[in-house]
Design a protein around this motif. Structure first.
Motif, PDB file in Angstrom:
ATOM      1  N   VAL A  58       0.874  -1.169   0.000  1.00 44.21           N
ATOM      2  CA  VAL A  58       0.000   0.000   0.000  1.00 44.21           C
ATOM      3  C   VAL A  58       0.912   1.219   0.000  1.00 44.21           C
ATOM      4  O   VAL A  58       1.694   1.409   0.938  1.00 44.21           O
ATOM      5  N   MET A  59       0.834   2.041  -1.063  1.00 46.61           N
ATOM      6  CA  MET A  59       1.851   3.074  -1.265  1.00 46.61           C
ATOM      7  C   MET A  59       1.241   4.418  -1.664  1.00 46.61           C
ATOM      8  O   MET A  59       0.307   4.479  -2.465  1.00 46.61           O
ATOM      9  N   ASP A  60       1.809   5.476  -1.122  1.00 47.17           N
ATOM     10  CA  ASP A  60       1.442   6.833  -1.498  1.00 47.17           C
ATOM     11  C   ASP A  60       1.988   7.127  -2.895  1.00 47.17           C
ATOM     12  O   ASP A  60       2.869   6.410  -3.396  1.00 47.17           O
ATOM     13  N   VAL A  61       1.477   8.171  -3.528  1.00 46.05           N
ATOM     14  CA  VAL A  61       1.946   8.543  -4.861  1.00 46.05           C
ATOM     15  C   VAL A  61       3.037   9.600  -4.790  1.00 46.05           C
ATOM     16  O   VAL A  61       4.148   9.406  -5.279  1.00 46.05           O
ATOM     17  N   ASN A  62       2.719  10.728  -4.185  1.00 48.35           N
ATOM     18  CA  ASN A  62       3.661  11.848  -4.163  1.00 48.35           C
ATOM     19  C   ASN A  62       4.523  11.803  -2.907  1.00 48.35           C
ATOM     20  O   ASN A  62       4.047  12.059  -1.797  1.00 48.35           O
ATOM     21  N   MET A  63       5.793  11.450  -3.098  1.00 47.77           N
ATOM     22  CA  MET A  63       6.748  11.368  -1.991  1.00 47.77           C
ATOM     23  C   MET A  63       8.073  11.965  -2.450  1.00 47.77           C
ATOM     24  O   MET A  63       8.438  11.833  -3.628  1.00 47.77           O
ATOM     25  N   PRO A  64       8.792  12.633  -1.541  1.00 46.13           N
ATOM     26  CA  PRO A  64      10.096  13.181  -1.908  1.00 46.13           C
ATOM     27  C   PRO A  64      11.058  12.071  -2.326  1.00 46.13           C
ATOM     28  O   PRO A  64      10.935  10.926  -1.892  1.00 46.13           O
ATOM     29  N   GLY A  65      11.992  12.410  -3.181  1.00 47.17           N
ATOM     30  CA  GLY A  65      12.934  11.397  -3.649  1.00 47.17           C
ATOM     31  C   GLY A  65      12.298  10.582  -4.750  1.00 47.17           C
ATOM     32  O   GLY A  65      11.980  11.091  -5.823  1.00 47.17           O
ATOM     33  N   ALA A  66      12.069   9.318  -4.490  1.00 41.79           N
ATOM     34  CA  ALA A  66      11.421   8.435  -5.464  1.00 41.79           C
ATOM     35  C   ALA A  66       9.929   8.392  -5.170  1.00 41.79           C
ATOM     36  O   ALA A  66       9.509   8.050  -4.064  1.00 41.79           O
TER      37      ALA A  66
END
Length: 234
Positions: A58-66
């Protein structure tokens, strides 16, 4: 002693520690789920998938880095078929389309009710592809107008389904594109849920697609899907 099914092992990837920990607590309180690891960006996601072999990400879309899209792409390029659900605040078309093209199995918004989220996560493990109602219409409209070709299929010359799929596979593909779950399809066609799963699997294999979102995209392109889309949930 009653048999206890194995718990669904989930990896959470989000750059906000407070949200991540709160979600981990909610998920781990479910009798059939547990959080086995956490990551803070897309690069971390690939490392944790390699190390932990989770059942679901389960993952967010907008994150710093990758970003989350980077993470999905990296996981798929590394050869992992682990189901991935994006959980985000973003209703942006580009985030939605790029996530699906990269190989995500679902796209949900963070305003989803916890009970609905748990139901959707369980559904993913049974071949469902949850899409938030708020963005489902955008996705299907883009598919109809050629805005997002499914991975592994040519937008200019999609496979001739009449020569590839059986009548039943085509019928089930239409219902997948209309947003029905395997159980709903089984009830409508008066067949078993296992039979539906087999037909969906066979259709994906024949069309060289990897998940139900891409199958829905193909069905829309071929004109199978009904014009009404994005069924609301209670």
């Amino acid at each position: 002693m009653a048999h206890v099914p194995p718990r669904l092992r989930i990896l959470l990837v989000d750059d906000q520690p407070l949200f991540r920990r709160a979600l981990a607590t909610l998920i781990s309180a479910q009798f059939d789920m547990t959080v086995v690891g956490e990551g803070e960006d897309g690069r971390d996601a690939l490392e944790k998938v390699r190390a932990l072999q989770p059942d679901l990400v389960v993952m967010d879309v907008n994150m710093p880095g990758a970003s989350g899209v980077d993470g999905v792409r990296a996981i798929r390029q590394a050869g992992f078929a682990t189901p991935i659900v994006m959980l985000t605040v973003s209703e942006d078309d580009d985030d939605l389309f790029e996530s699906i093209k990269a190989g995500a199995n679902g796209y949900l918004l963070k305003n989803v009710r916890p009970e609905q989220l748990f139901e959707d996560l369980r559904g993913v493990m049974h071949g469902e592809a949850p899409i938030a109602p708020a963005v489902a219409t955008k996705l299907l409209e883009a598919l109809r107008t050629g805005g997002i070709p499914p991975r592994g299929a040519s937008a200019a010359s999609p496979p001739a389904s009449d020569n590839i799929l059986t009548r039943r596979e085509s019928e089930i593909l239409q219902l997948v594109a209309d947003g029905l779950s395997n159980k709903e399809i089984a009830n409508q066609l008066t067949i078993t849920e296992g039979t539906v799963k087999n037909h969906v699997h066979n259709a994906l294999e024949k069309l060289h697609l990897t998940n139900r979102v891409q199958a829905a995209a193909y069905a829309v392109r071929q004109g199978y899907a009904n014009q009404e889309s994005g069924r609301d949930r209670d």
